[in-house]
Design an enzyme around this catalytic site. Structure first.
Site, PDB file in Angstrom:
ATOM      1  N   GLU A 140       0.859  -1.182   0.000  1.00 22.36           N
ATOM      2  CA  GLU A 140       0.000   0.000   0.000  1.00 22.36           C
ATOM      3  C   GLU A 140       0.900   1.238   0.000  1.00 22.36           C
ATOM      4  OE1 GLU A 140      -2.704   2.276   3.350  1.00 22.36           O
ATOM      5  OE2 GLU A 140      -2.883   0.100   3.200  1.00 22.36           O
ATOM      6  N   GLU A 145      -2.606  11.668   3.289  1.00 22.01           N
ATOM      7  CA  GLU A 145      -3.356  11.039   4.377  1.00 22.01           C
ATOM      8  C   GLU A 145      -3.070  11.750   5.698  1.00 22.01           C
ATOM      9  OE1 GLU A 145      -4.203   6.461   5.757  1.00 22.01           O
ATOM     10  OE2 GLU A 145      -2.112   7.067   5.502  1.00 22.01           O
TER      11      GLU A 145
END
Length: 353
Positions: A140, A145
């Site tokens: 990932e 974020e």
């Protein structure tokens, strides 16, 4: 010089010249009225245990949460900012999790945003890539974020151990004077459940991966939006992963020109260069995801230190998110474009044969 040496020198010159002429070429351009034609809306339960209901095709809420806005020429992905929701009764606040139909192995991914979700208690917006059916073993990459009221983005990668004792670590700026990245590396072991590292802080919490704080101005949330957006870029090859960001108007001209060249962009925020990680083995077959979740494992873990916690009114993150729809009017993505480039060395192949 002998004929053989002349031939080898000439071959070397050709190889160098052809390598220099290799470049990134556009593969996919997601923009304009057809932006959503190349995405699907994943309505499965949130894998991070968020207080969120992802809205999929056929749901009557979809058209009000995901749509193309002609006035701004952007693709909009919102959350519900009208209704209240009750933890333990409702699944959570409705939101969008848009994923590309295409799967990628390597590339240069460039996201041009007019707006990202602003800082809001409970929110967890993310722009990331991952393997849909093989997490964590196929990795990932988190490009944008953070949670709650954060003013900066975190750039993180998570790798899954593919055999006992497997290693995937980064060094950040350790022993790289004067430093190879602009971000502040906070964790160094990319294996998703690692708790120790050979570099930096030496210890970390399971689930953190290897993460760097983005020190660029206006990189996230309200500051990003006050600057009228900006650009993020992630380069993923079989040898390294790197991430850059620029506020609106500051991105390299070659990006707008359609001829991006990361070699000219200066230091990235985050890089795996110099680390100990087999990128080709740990990061495989990713789709691109844009979503906004609420609370979840991360948001819940830091709720009491988030600046939002009230032990009486909002003892949990979900209590707050369910009760305050008006806080989420700015919790939306406005995407000018997402462009995916792949490396072309066709000239090199022709020149050296």
């Amino acid at each position: 010089m002998s004929p053989s040496l002349i031939f080898k020198a000439g071959a070397l010159v050709l190889a160098c010249a052809s390598t220099a002429s290799a470049n990134y070429v556009i593969l996919d351009d997601f923009s304009g009225p057809t932006f959503f034609d190349n995405f699907y809306f994943n309505a499965t339960l949130d894998p991070n245990n968020g207080f969120v209901e992802y809205i999929g095709d056929g749901n009557p809420l979809l058209d009000s949460l995901a749509y193309y806005d002609a006035a701004s020429d952007t693709a909009i992905m919102r959350v519900d900012d009208t209704n209240t929701y009750t933890p333990g009764v409702d699944a959570g606040r409705p939101s969008i999790r848009a994923q590309t139909l295409n799967t990628y192995q390597y590339g240069l991914f460039i996201l041009d945003l007019a707006h990202m979700p602003g800082g809001a208690c409970g929110s967890w917006p993310a722009f990331w890539t991952t393997s849909i059916n093989h997490w964590p073993e196929q990795g990932e990459i988190d490009i944008i974020e953070n949670v709650h009221l954060a003013s900066f983005s975190e750039e993180t990668i998570h790798a899954g151990p593919t055999f006992p004792g497997d290693v995937c670590e980064v060094v950040g700026n350790v022993n790289t004077f004067p430093g190879q990245q602009t971000g502040t590396q906070t964790t160094y072991n990319c294996i998703w459940n690692a708790t120790t590292s050979d570099y930096g802080t030496k210890t970390q919490i399971s689930g953190q991966g290897c993460s760097a704080n983005n020190n660029n101005p206006n990189s996230f949330g309200d500051g990003f939006n006050l600057a009228h957006g900006g650009v993020y870029a992630m380069e993923w090859t079989d040898e390294l992963i790197q991430i850059w960001s620029w506020e609106n108007g500051a991105a390299p001209a070659d990006i707008a020109g359609g001829t991006p060249d990361p070699l000219t962009w200066g230091k990235p925020i985050f890089t795996t260069s110099g680390g100990n990680c087999d990128i080709a083995r740990h990061f495989i077959d990713h789709t691109v995801v844009l979503d906004t979740k609420f609370c979840g494992d991360w948001g819940n873990a830091v709720w009491e230190t988030s600046g939002c916690y009230d032990p009486v009114a909002y003892p949990t993150c979900s209590d707050y998110v369910g009760a305050n729809p008006g806080d989420y009017s700015e919790t939306y993505w406005a995407v000018r474009s997402l462009k995916v480039y792949q490396w072309s060395n066709a000239v090199a192949s022709t020149s050296t044969t």
